[in-house]
Design a protein around this motif. Structure first.
Motif, PDB file in Angstrom:
ATOM      1  N   TRP A  65     -62.908  30.547 -29.823  1.00  0.00           N
ATOM      2  CA  TRP A  65     -62.661  31.733 -29.396  1.00  0.00           C
ATOM      3  C   TRP A  65     -63.696  33.390 -30.146  1.00  0.00           C
TER       4      TRP A  65
ATOM      5  N   CYS B 230     -53.695  34.300 -31.212  1.00  0.00           N
ATOM      6  CA  CYS B 230     -55.088  35.327 -30.315  1.00  0.00           C
ATOM      7  C   CYS B 230     -55.682  35.179 -29.468  1.00  0.00           C
TER       8      CYS B 230
ATOM      9  N   GLY C  81     -53.013  35.268 -26.093  1.00  0.00           N
ATOM     10  CA  GLY C  81     -53.278  36.806 -26.505  1.00  0.00           C
ATOM     11  C   GLY C  81     -51.889  37.541 -26.984  1.00  0.00           C
TER      12      GLY C  81
ATOM     13  N   THR D 160     -56.822  42.469 -28.295  1.00  0.00           N
ATOM     14  CA  THR D 160     -57.908  41.767 -27.961  1.00  0.00           C
ATOM     15  C   THR D 160     -59.079  42.582 -28.909  1.00  0.00           C
TER      16      THR D 160
END
Length: 88
Positions: free
Chosen positions: A25, A55, A58, A63
């Motif tokens: 990610w 993260c 979310g 973001t």
């Protein structure tokens, strides 16, 4: 005896799969090799599962717009020399 083994295993840090997922990610915003991120993740007290929830999925974090903000979200890749996280 089995319960003791499970507790010891849990204390060894995050699984490589969780760290790979979190670092993959992070790699969307960063150019450093993912291997160093995974190594840092495996050695930290921060939970990769918590970072994934916060993260990657979310929950509670916008973001990222930069590698620094992505690194600040995943605390185990925070770099004192190059980055600075402010507040939470």
């Amino acid at each position: 005896m089995r319960a003791l083994f499970v507790l010891l295993l849990a204390a060894c840090g995050d699984s490589s799969a969780d760290c790979e997922r979190a670092c993959t990610w992070r790699a969307r915003w960063c150019t450093e090799p993912t291997q160093s991120c995974v190594r840092d993740c495996m050695e930290t007290t921060e939970s990769a599962k918590e970072a994934i929830s916060r993260c990657v999925e979310g929950k509670g974090f916008p973001t990222p717009s930069t590698c620094q903000s992505a690194g600040c979200c995943l605390r185990f890749v925070y770099d004192d020399y190059q980055q600075r996280c402010v507040g939470r």
